[in-house]
Design a protein around this motif. Structure first.
Motif, mmCIF file in Angstrom:
data_model
loop_
_atom_site.group_PDB
_atom_site.id
_atom_site.type_symbol
_atom_site.label_atom_id
_atom_site.label_comp_id
_atom_site.label_asym_id
_atom_site.label_seq_id
_atom_site.Cartn_x
_atom_site.Cartn_y
_atom_site.Cartn_z
ATOM 1 N N GLY A 44 54.218 3.675 59.937
ATOM 2 C CA GLY A 44 53.535 2.495 59.479
ATOM 3 C C GLY A 44 53.363 2.536 57.942
ATOM 4 O O GLY A 44 53.415 1.244 57.285
ATOM 5 N N LEU A 45 53.093 3.331 57.140
ATOM 6 C CA LEU A 45 53.110 2.998 55.730
ATOM 7 C C LEU A 45 54.359 2.891 54.983
ATOM 8 O O LEU A 45 54.412 2.081 54.325
ATOM 9 N N LYS A 46 55.364 3.535 55.377
ATOM 10 C CA LYS A 46 56.712 3.435 54.949
ATOM 11 C C LYS A 46 57.208 1.862 55.099
ATOM 12 O O LYS A 46 57.845 1.322 54.415
ATOM 13 N N ASN A 47 56.910 1.475 56.338
ATOM 14 C CA ASN A 47 57.510 0.060 56.820
ATOM 15 C C ASN A 47 56.576 -1.051 56.552
ATOM 16 O O ASN A 47 56.574 -2.114 56.876
ATOM 17 N N ASN A 48 55.263 -0.515 56.040
ATOM 18 C CA ASN A 48 54.342 -1.667 55.565
ATOM 19 C C ASN A 48 53.992 -2.275 56.919
ATOM 20 O O ASN A 48 53.641 -3.448 56.721
ATOM 21 N N THR A 49 53.729 -1.575 57.901
ATOM 22 C CA THR A 49 53.305 -2.327 59.106
ATOM 23 C C THR A 49 51.944 -1.707 59.535
ATOM 24 O O THR A 49 51.995 -0.428 59.418
ATOM 25 N N LYS A 50 51.084 -2.459 60.255
ATOM 26 C CA LYS A 50 49.685 -2.004 60.677
ATOM 27 C C LYS A 50 49.720 -2.100 62.140
ATOM 28 O O LYS A 50 48.580 -2.002 62.830
ATOM 29 N N GLY A 51 50.671 -3.108 62.686
ATOM 30 C CA GLY A 51 50.938 -3.561 64.151
ATOM 31 C C GLY A 51 51.037 -2.477 64.992
ATOM 32 O O GLY A 51 52.135 -1.671 64.704
ATOM 33 N N HIS A 52 50.280 -2.048 66.009
ATOM 34 C CA HIS A 52 50.654 -0.850 66.766
ATOM 35 C C HIS A 52 51.854 -0.869 67.697
ATOM 36 O O HIS A 52 52.659 0.019 68.033
ATOM 37 N N ILE A 53 52.135 -2.171 68.091
ATOM 38 C CA ILE A 53 53.364 -2.429 68.853
ATOM 39 C C ILE A 53 54.587 -2.027 68.066
ATOM 40 O O ILE A 53 55.585 -1.326 68.374
ATOM 41 N N LYS A 54 54.539 -2.526 66.662
ATOM 42 C CA LYS A 54 55.666 -2.317 66.053
ATOM 43 C C LYS A 54 55.872 -0.681 65.718
ATOM 44 O O LYS A 54 56.933 -0.348 65.659
ATOM 45 N N ILE A 55 54.679 -0.260 65.444
ATOM 46 C CA ILE A 55 55.040 1.285 65.244
ATOM 47 C C ILE A 55 55.463 1.993 66.482
ATOM 48 O O ILE A 55 56.288 2.750 66.386
ATOM 49 N N ARG A 56 54.958 1.511 67.597
ATOM 50 C CA ARG A 56 55.282 2.138 68.779
ATOM 51 C C ARG A 56 56.836 2.145 68.970
ATOM 52 O O ARG A 56 57.702 3.059 69.267
ATOM 53 N N ALA A 78 48.771 6.953 70.546
ATOM 54 C CA ALA A 78 49.007 7.473 69.087
ATOM 55 C C ALA A 78 49.217 6.393 68.330
ATOM 56 O O ALA A 78 48.803 6.374 66.923
ATOM 57 N N SER A 79 50.274 5.282 68.515
ATOM 58 C CA SER A 79 50.265 4.256 67.862
ATOM 59 C C SER A 79 49.121 3.470 67.497
ATOM 60 O O SER A 79 49.038 3.029 66.392
ATOM 61 N N GLN A 80 48.353 3.257 68.630
ATOM 62 C CA GLN A 80 47.127 2.502 68.235
ATOM 63 C C GLN A 80 46.166 3.310 67.490
ATOM 64 O O GLN A 80 45.509 2.633 66.555
ATOM 65 N N ASP A 81 46.110 4.542 67.629
ATOM 66 C CA ASP A 81 45.336 5.440 66.753
ATOM 67 C C ASP A 81 45.664 5.208 65.362
ATOM 68 O O ASP A 81 45.026 5.134 64.299
ATOM 69 N N ALA A 82 47.123 5.079 65.083
ATOM 70 C CA ALA A 82 47.573 5.161 63.851
ATOM 71 C C ALA A 82 47.209 3.808 63.142
ATOM 72 O O ALA A 82 47.011 3.799 61.913
ATOM 73 N N SER A 83 47.469 2.689 63.857
ATOM 74 C CA SER A 83 47.051 1.607 63.486
ATOM 75 C C SER A 83 45.705 1.055 63.075
ATOM 76 O O SER A 83 45.657 0.700 61.981
ATOM 77 N N THR A 84 44.794 1.728 63.889
ATOM 78 C CA THR A 84 43.421 1.875 63.459
ATOM 79 C C THR A 84 43.114 2.384 61.906
ATOM 80 O O THR A 84 42.411 2.016 61.448
ATOM 81 N N ARG A 85 43.790 3.592 61.962
ATOM 82 C CA ARG A 85 43.429 4.706 60.660
ATOM 83 C C ARG A 85 44.051 4.133 59.579
ATOM 84 O O ARG A 85 43.534 3.882 58.491
ATOM 85 N N ILE A 86 45.294 3.281 59.657
ATOM 86 C CA ILE A 86 45.783 2.494 58.424
ATOM 87 C C ILE A 86 44.990 1.432 58.266
ATOM 88 O O ILE A 86 44.629 1.302 57.080
ATOM 89 N N LYS A 87 44.431 0.825 59.076
ATOM 90 C CA LYS A 87 43.531 -0.366 58.960
ATOM 91 C C LYS A 87 42.229 0.034 58.023
ATOM 92 O O LYS A 87 41.880 -0.656 56.985
ATOM 93 N N LYS A 106 41.913 14.488 59.522
ATOM 94 C CA LYS A 106 40.793 15.397 59.493
ATOM 95 C C LYS A 106 40.851 15.995 60.951
ATOM 96 O O LYS A 106 40.932 17.050 61.343
ATOM 97 N N ARG A 107 40.143 15.011 61.701
ATOM 98 C CA ARG A 107 39.948 15.342 62.876
ATOM 99 C C ARG A 107 40.849 14.421 64.082
ATOM 100 O O ARG A 107 40.713 13.262 63.776
ATOM 101 N N ALA A 108 41.511 15.320 64.952
ATOM 102 C CA ALA A 108 42.087 14.129 65.835
ATOM 103 C C ALA A 108 41.594 14.362 67.164
ATOM 104 O O ALA A 108 41.459 15.382 67.952
ATOM 105 N N SER A 109 40.872 12.996 67.822
ATOM 106 C CA SER A 109 40.798 13.415 69.023
ATOM 107 C C SER A 109 41.611 12.678 69.966
ATOM 108 O O SER A 109 42.146 11.826 69.489
ATOM 109 N N LEU A 110 41.623 13.201 71.268
ATOM 110 C CA LEU A 110 42.837 12.591 72.019
ATOM 111 C C LEU A 110 42.546 11.383 72.504
ATOM 112 O O LEU A 110 41.479 11.193 73.135
ATOM 113 N N TRP A 111 43.325 10.062 72.346
ATOM 114 C CA TRP A 111 42.797 8.871 72.767
ATOM 115 C C TRP A 111 43.484 9.014 74.076
ATOM 116 O O TRP A 111 44.643 9.150 74.123
#
Ligand SMILES: [Zn+2]
Length: 431
Positions: A44-56, A78-87, A106-111
């Motif tokens: 997400g960070l490298k490709n400058n995208t925060k949308g979870h579908i693109k990340i997935r 995990a893609s949704q989680d990443a998207s939320t974290r980036i935002k 820091k903490r990963a809870s299982l989504w």
């Protein structure tokens, strides 16, 4: 006329202590999940995208190759989680509060989405999921998909859980699972949702005014006042905060901009959290009692428009500044809690613009005077009770500030209080 709205809430259930094998499987699943999350964040960070579908889409092939046995839906969550974290990282960075270049896990809870556990049964057939444990207590069975197959996690339901289900709260997908290695249990965060019908056929109009020391509510016939004692609590916190700021700031030439050292920030947060918890518990209880009473009286509630907070001019002195800020935070928080509580009870809440509601006479509409500021009433202690007493020289009406606000809020709702936009007619009076 009725109106339907949706409310949401999260409830936490703890599991019974799990076997070592299960703990290992869960630990492994979380490790794999963290790894996917890291890859998803990187992508997400490298490709400058925060949308979870693109990340997935971007990481799917790589992950499938690496973990062929992994249930595919972990890549989705995990893609949704990443998207939320980036935002949220971007918004923290904007406020200048980011200490790392990239978001740290820091903490990963299982989504968990609905495919990764027996969600359907939770939603429609929850009775089927209960069974007795060895001690004769009821447990609720969550079946979790992992790279090592499905495992059963027996959860311990509590009174609040049953109460919410009985009150018509529905279980939603999107569970979160957190492992506690110390006692070998897991915590499951369960999102709930409820549809509420708000009744518009009210019999009474109530308004409420909040300040740190008391909550005032009522109508023209009857005013109730609850002492909160939050002012004292806030003062105590302000003093601690000032001491921390003095001790842990970098020395700067400009007095206004003293950045705080890391340690200071941590301490501020710690004390802030402690007092926040005490404050919130109190506020929740007040809100619950008031909402219940309004429901019984078939009343509608008028409050200040929440967005009016944080826009007000803040006093210059530092103690006043902190107190004022905390007052606004508490007021906003309380009104939010109260609004939600009222909605839960089906009590309609109307927010009105609060401008001038505490300085104009509810009787004749002229400006009120603060008695203690007039020479003949001058008191040594500005914070003594009479400072809240307001007097109208035009019609002789007097009452304390909070009561006046309650009256004026009701009048503004009824449309018989001066419009919020009309210019002030200041007559040079010392008020
Ligand atoms: Zn008057």
């Amino acid at each position: 006329m009725t109106e339907t709205i949706k409310l949401s809430k999260t409830v936490v259930l703890k599991s019974i202590p799990l076997t070592r094998t299960k703990i290992k499987i869960i630990e492994n699943t979380i490790e794999v999940y963290k790894e996917i999350l890291t890859i998803a964040l990187d992508f997400g960070l490298k490709n400058n995208t925060k949308g979870h579908i693109k990340i997935r889409k971007g990481i799917y092939g790589e992950i499938k190759n690496k973990y062929p046995k992994l249930p595919t839906h972990y890549i989705y969550t995990a893609s949704q989680d990443a998207s939320t974290r980036i935002k949220s990282f971007i918004s923290i960075k904007k406020r200048g509060r980011a200490y790392t270049k990239i978001p740290k896990i820091k903490r990963a809870s299982l989504w968990l989405d609905d495919i990764l556990f027996n969600y359907k049964d939770f939603k429609t057939n929850i009775e089927k999921l209960f069974s007795m444990d060895k001690k004769g207590k009821r447990t609720l069975h969550l079946r979790l998909s992992t790279p090592n197959g499905r495992i059963v996690i027996p959860l311990k339901p509590h009174k609040l859980f049953f109460k919410l289900i009985n009150e018509g709260w529905k279980i939603k997908a999107g569970f979160k699972l957190i492992l506690n290695k110390v006692d070998g249990t897991v915590k499951v965060l369960i999102p709930l949702e409820k549809e509420i019908t708000i009744n518009d056929n009210y019999k009474a109009v109530y308004a409420l005014d909040f300040n740190l020391d008391n909550i005032t509510y009522g109508n023209f016939e009857n005013i109730e006042m609850i002492k909160t004692n939050l002012g004292k609590l806030t003062e105590k916190y302000s003093n601690i905060a000032i001491k921390i700021q003095e001790k842990f700031s970098f020395k700067c030439i400009h007095k206004q901009e003293k950045p705080l050292k890391r340690k200071g920030i941590i301490l501020l947060k710690k004390f802030g959290r402690r007092l926040k918890n005490i404050r919130e518990d109190k506020l929740k209880k007040f809100a619950n009692d008031i909402a219940k009473e309004l429901k019984e009286k078939d009343a509608i509630l008028i409050i200040e428009d929440l967005s009016s907070y944080f826009n007000q001019n803040i006093a210059k002195k530092s103690f006043k500044k902190i107190k004022h800020k905390l007052h606004n935070i508490s007021a906003k928080k309380f009104l939010e809690i109260l609004k939600n509580k009222c909605l839960e009870f089906g009590v309609k809440v109307v927010e009105v613009n609060p401008s001038y509601t505490s300085i104009l006479c509810p009787n004749c509409g002229n400006r009120l005077s603060q008695l203690y500021k007039l020479a003949e009433y001058k008191l040594a202690d500005e914070r003594a009770l009479p400072s809240r007493l307001m007097y109208c020289f035009d019609c002789g009406f007097y009452a304390d500030r909070d009561t006046i606000a309650v009256f004026n809020l009701i009048k503004r709702f009824l449309g018989c209080f001066r419009s919020a936009r009309s210019p002030m007619n200041s007559q040079g009076r010392d008020w």
